[in-house]
Design a protein around this motif. Structure first.
Motif, PDB file in Angstrom:
ATOM      1  N   ALA A  98      36.249  34.246  46.096  1.00  0.00           N
ATOM      2  CA  ALA A  98      36.172  33.732  44.836  1.00  0.00           C
ATOM      3  C   ALA A  98      37.617  33.951  44.323  1.00  0.00           C
ATOM      4  CB  ALA A  98      35.339  34.491  44.012  1.00  0.00           C
ATOM      5  N   PHE A  99      38.282  34.953  44.430  1.00  0.00           N
ATOM      6  CA  PHE A  99      39.548  35.093  43.637  1.00  0.00           C
ATOM      7  C   PHE A  99      40.447  34.378  44.499  1.00  0.00           C
ATOM      8  CE2 PHE A  99      37.233  38.059  41.419  1.00  0.00           C
ATOM      9  CZ  PHE A  99      37.945  38.806  40.573  1.00  0.00           C
ATOM     10  N   GLY A 100      40.596  34.196  45.498  1.00  0.00           N
ATOM     11  CA  GLY A 100      41.559  33.333  46.475  1.00  0.00           C
ATOM     12  C   GLY A 100      41.358  31.747  45.773  1.00  0.00           C
ATOM     13  N   ARG A 101      39.941  31.395  45.681  1.00  0.00           N
ATOM     14  CA  ARG A 101      39.700  29.926  45.187  1.00  0.00           C
ATOM     15  C   ARG A 101      40.302  29.725  43.752  1.00  0.00           C
ATOM     16  NH1 ARG A 101      33.629  27.598  43.931  1.00  0.00           N
ATOM     17  NH2 ARG A 101      34.427  25.434  43.007  1.00  0.00           N
ATOM     18  N   VAL A 102      40.037  30.670  43.034  1.00  0.00           N
ATOM     19  CA  VAL A 102      40.696  30.759  41.480  1.00  0.00           C
ATOM     20  C   VAL A 102      42.260  30.535  41.624  1.00  0.00           C
ATOM     21  CG1 VAL A 102      41.195  32.011  39.298  1.00  0.00           C
ATOM     22  CG2 VAL A 102      39.014  32.058  40.613  1.00  0.00           C
ATOM     23  N   ASP A 103      42.708  31.379  42.594  1.00  0.00           N
ATOM     24  CA  ASP A 103      44.336  31.099  42.444  1.00  0.00           C
ATOM     25  C   ASP A 103      44.745  29.691  43.157  1.00  0.00           C
ATOM     26  OD1 ASP A 103      47.027  32.065  42.439  1.00  0.00           O
ATOM     27  OD2 ASP A 103      47.078  32.922  44.530  1.00  0.00           O
ATOM     28  N   ARG A 104      44.074  29.276  43.893  1.00  0.00           N
ATOM     29  CA  ARG A 104      44.338  28.040  44.446  1.00  0.00           C
ATOM     30  C   ARG A 104      43.843  26.771  43.623  1.00  0.00           C
ATOM     31  NH1 ARG A 104      41.324  30.132  48.880  1.00  0.00           N
ATOM     32  NH2 ARG A 104      39.594  28.747  48.543  1.00  0.00           N
ATOM     33  N   GLU A 105      42.833  26.907  43.119  1.00  0.00           N
ATOM     34  CA  GLU A 105      42.474  25.632  42.215  1.00  0.00           C
ATOM     35  C   GLU A 105      42.840  25.705  40.761  1.00  0.00           C
ATOM     36  OE1 GLU A 105      38.124  24.718  42.540  1.00  0.00           O
ATOM     37  OE2 GLU A 105      38.070  25.149  44.606  1.00  0.00           O
ATOM     38  N   LEU A 106      42.996  26.859  40.112  1.00  0.00           N
ATOM     39  CA  LEU A 106      43.658  26.842  39.017  1.00  0.00           C
ATOM     40  C   LEU A 106      45.151  27.038  38.972  1.00  0.00           C
ATOM     41  CD1 LEU A 106      40.823  28.651  36.925  1.00  0.00           C
ATOM     42  CD2 LEU A 106      41.250  26.318  37.056  1.00  0.00           C
ATOM     43  N   GLY A 107      45.804  27.482  40.112  1.00  0.00           N
ATOM     44  CA  GLY A 107      47.067  27.520  39.922  1.00  0.00           C
ATOM     45  C   GLY A 107      47.944  28.600  39.552  1.00  0.00           C
ATOM     46  N   GLY A 108      47.092  29.904  39.550  1.00  0.00           N
ATOM     47  CA  GLY A 108      47.907  30.887  39.265  1.00  0.00           C
ATOM     48  C   GLY A 108      46.635  32.114  39.126  1.00  0.00           C
ATOM     49  N   PHE A 109      47.042  33.149  38.766  1.00  0.00           N
ATOM     50  CA  PHE A 109      46.058  34.468  38.421  1.00  0.00           C
ATOM     51  C   PHE A 109      46.879  35.415  37.470  1.00  0.00           C
ATOM     52  CE2 PHE A 109      43.453  37.893  38.669  1.00  0.00           C
ATOM     53  CZ  PHE A 109      42.069  37.278  39.212  1.00  0.00           C
ATOM     54  N   ASP A 110      46.271  35.419  36.409  1.00  0.00           N
ATOM     55  CA  ASP A 110      47.196  36.446  35.235  1.00  0.00           C
ATOM     56  C   ASP A 110      46.170  37.374  34.690  1.00  0.00           C
ATOM     57  OD1 ASP A 110      49.719  34.546  35.174  1.00  0.00           O
ATOM     58  OD2 ASP A 110      48.075  33.302  34.907  1.00  0.00           O
ATOM     59  N   VAL A 111      45.054  37.106  34.181  1.00  0.00           N
ATOM     60  CA  VAL A 111      44.302  38.016  33.550  1.00  0.00           C
ATOM     61  C   VAL A 111      42.754  38.044  34.208  1.00  0.00           C
ATOM     62  CG1 VAL A 111      42.904  38.513  31.463  1.00  0.00           C
ATOM     63  CG2 VAL A 111      45.112  37.123  31.144  1.00  0.00           C
ATOM     64  N   LEU A 112      42.244  39.288  34.470  1.00  0.00           N
ATOM     65  CA  LEU A 112      41.030  39.781  34.711  1.00  0.00           C
ATOM     66  C   LEU A 112      40.388  40.459  33.930  1.00  0.00           C
ATOM     67  CD1 LEU A 112      38.664  40.093  36.934  1.00  0.00           C
ATOM     68  CD2 LEU A 112      39.802  41.973  37.799  1.00  0.00           C
ATOM     69  N   VAL A 113      39.084  40.152  33.621  1.00  0.00           N
ATOM     70  CA  VAL A 113      38.121  40.635  32.637  1.00  0.00           C
ATOM     71  C   VAL A 113      37.181  41.312  33.440  1.00  0.00           C
ATOM     72  CG1 VAL A 113      37.032  40.711  30.554  1.00  0.00           C
ATOM     73  CG2 VAL A 113      39.063  39.235  30.557  1.00  0.00           C
ATOM     74  N   ASN A 114      37.087  42.576  33.547  1.00  0.00           N
ATOM     75  CA  ASN A 114      36.012  43.003  34.474  1.00  0.00           C
ATOM     76  C   ASN A 114      34.915  43.553  33.458  1.00  0.00           C
ATOM     77  OD1 ASN A 114      36.482  43.279  37.322  1.00  0.00           O
ATOM     78  ND2 ASN A 114      38.187  44.688  36.583  1.00  0.00           N
ATOM     79  N   ASN A 115      33.953  42.341  33.353  1.00  0.00           N
ATOM     80  CA  ASN A 115      32.972  42.430  32.501  1.00  0.00           C
ATOM     81  C   ASN A 115      31.410  42.564  33.042  1.00  0.00           C
ATOM     82  OD1 ASN A 115      31.706  42.014  29.532  1.00  0.00           O
ATOM     83  ND2 ASN A 115      30.698  40.027  30.683  1.00  0.00           N
ATOM     84  N   ALA A 116      30.963  42.167  34.228  1.00  0.00           N
ATOM     85  CA  ALA A 116      30.067  42.182  34.747  1.00  0.00           C
ATOM     86  C   ALA A 116      29.265  43.540  34.803  1.00  0.00           C
ATOM     87  CB  ALA A 116      29.999  41.667  36.191  1.00  0.00           C
ATOM     88  N   GLY A 117      28.162  43.757  34.443  1.00  0.00           N
ATOM     89  CA  GLY A 117      27.612  45.108  34.485  1.00  0.00           C
ATOM     90  C   GLY A 117      25.955  45.085  33.894  1.00  0.00           C
ATOM     91  N   ILE A 118      25.420  46.142  34.269  1.00  0.00           N
ATOM     92  CA  ILE A 118      23.959  46.238  34.257  1.00  0.00           C
ATOM     93  C   ILE A 118      23.777  47.746  33.550  1.00  0.00           C
ATOM     94  CG2 ILE A 118      23.289  44.523  36.031  1.00  0.00           C
ATOM     95  CD1 ILE A 118      22.811  47.077  37.787  1.00  0.00           C
ATOM     96  N   GLY A 119      22.695  47.666  33.148  1.00  0.00           N
ATOM     97  CA  GLY A 119      22.384  49.201  32.387  1.00  0.00           C
ATOM     98  C   GLY A 119      21.237  49.901  33.446  1.00  0.00           C
ATOM     99  N   ASP A 120      20.859  50.993  33.273  1.00  0.00           N
ATOM    100  CA  ASP A 120      19.813  51.642  34.032  1.00  0.00           C
ATOM    101  C   ASP A 120      18.511  51.033  33.528  1.00  0.00           C
ATOM    102  OD1 ASP A 120      21.850  53.701  33.512  1.00  0.00           O
ATOM    103  OD2 ASP A 120      20.527  55.379  33.977  1.00  0.00           O
TER     104      ASP A 120
END
Length: 279
Positions: A98-120
């Motif tokens: 997925a991250f390779g695809r982002v780099d290819r299709e959007l033409g770069g990679f500058d910011v990652l927001v690690n937001n995915a999460g779950i609770g107990d």
């Protein structure tokens, strides 16, 4: 939503100061590419809108591919460039692809927001926690940050620039008093210290890694507890500001950590909790 955020061209001329960087430019993400995990709802959706409004091209990823597409479609409807990806952040090969695809299709990679999460899944003391539940929370909330950060840093380190924002929690800094959430607190505490470690590792590489620690926010992560008046009253009583935050109230902090305004800030935690951890 997106229309509520300013764009640089909308800011009054009085905000510009001769001989200095224009104030809006400190938060301008025009031409940048950002990835938001867990972008299908809650904070992730709000973050995706804020980043797009600041000019970024945004990749919206979520375990729920339909929800990711809905967020990306909303951005595209407002004229932003957006990519939607169904992504399980615990799957190593899927993250790398997925991250390779982002780099290819959007033409770069500058910011990652690690937001995915779950609770107990169950609010119970540690001696009643099921091993599978404990492992799942750590896999998503900590393992997902590891896998996504590693994939992003492979690109950022080569280019010697980038921003990573890890969404931790005020419960990564203190135990939860309102109800037991041992796996979530353990995972978020680890994310806070991983942020410090990565901040040190990449400080000389043009990459800043910081953590955002929200308090009580009205999102789906809480499993609908905010619709329970009695529980809501108990939560609110713990907040010095006397209310629960709305997702939009964290957008400014997210933009700070994603933009040039935080270029001399790394390995830090920014707490947005209505004052809970102040005393």
């Amino acid at each position: 939503m997106a229309e509520e955020y300013w764009r640089p061209e909308d800011v009054p001329e009085t905000f510009y100061r001769p001989g200095r960087t224009a104030l809006p430019a400190l938060f301008d993400l025009t031409g940048r590419v950002a990835v938001v995990t867990g972008a299908g709802g809650g904070l992730g959706r709000e973050f995706a809108h804020a980043l797009a409004a600041a000019g970024a091209r945004v990749a919206c990823t979520d375990l729920d591919g339909t929800a990711a597409k809905q967020t990306a479609d909303a951005l595209r409807d407002r004229g932003a460039t957006a990519l939607d990806l169904e992504l399980d952040v615990t799957e190593e090969a899927a993250v790398d692809e997925a991250f390779g695809r982002v780099d290819r299709e959007l033409g770069g990679f500058d910011v990652l927001v690690n937001n995915a999460g779950i609770g107990d899944p169950r609010s119970v003391p540690l001696h009643r926690v099921r091993t599978a539940d404990w492992q799942r929370v750590l896999d998503v909330d900590l393992g997902g940050v590891f896998l996504c950060s590693r994939a992003a840093l492979r690109i950022m380190a080569e280019r010697r620039s980038g921003k990573i924002v890890n969404v931790a929690s005020m419960f990564g800094l203190t135990g939860a008093r309102i109800s037991p959430i041992p796996a979530y607190s353990a995972a978020k505490g680890a994310v806070v210290n991983l942020t410090r470690e990565l901040g040190l590792q990449y400080a000389s590489s043009g990459i800043q890694v910081n953590a955002l620690c929200p308090g009580f926010v009205r999102t789906g992560l809480s499993g609908g507890v905010y619709s329970d008046p009695d529980f809501l009253a108990r939560l609110t009583a713990q907040v010095p500001m006397g209310r629960i935050a709305e997702p939009a109230e964290l957008a400014g902090a997210l933009l700070l950590l994603s933009a040039a305004a935080s270029d001399y800030m790394t390995g830090q935690t920014l707490v947005i909790d209505g004052g809970c951890n102040a005393g």
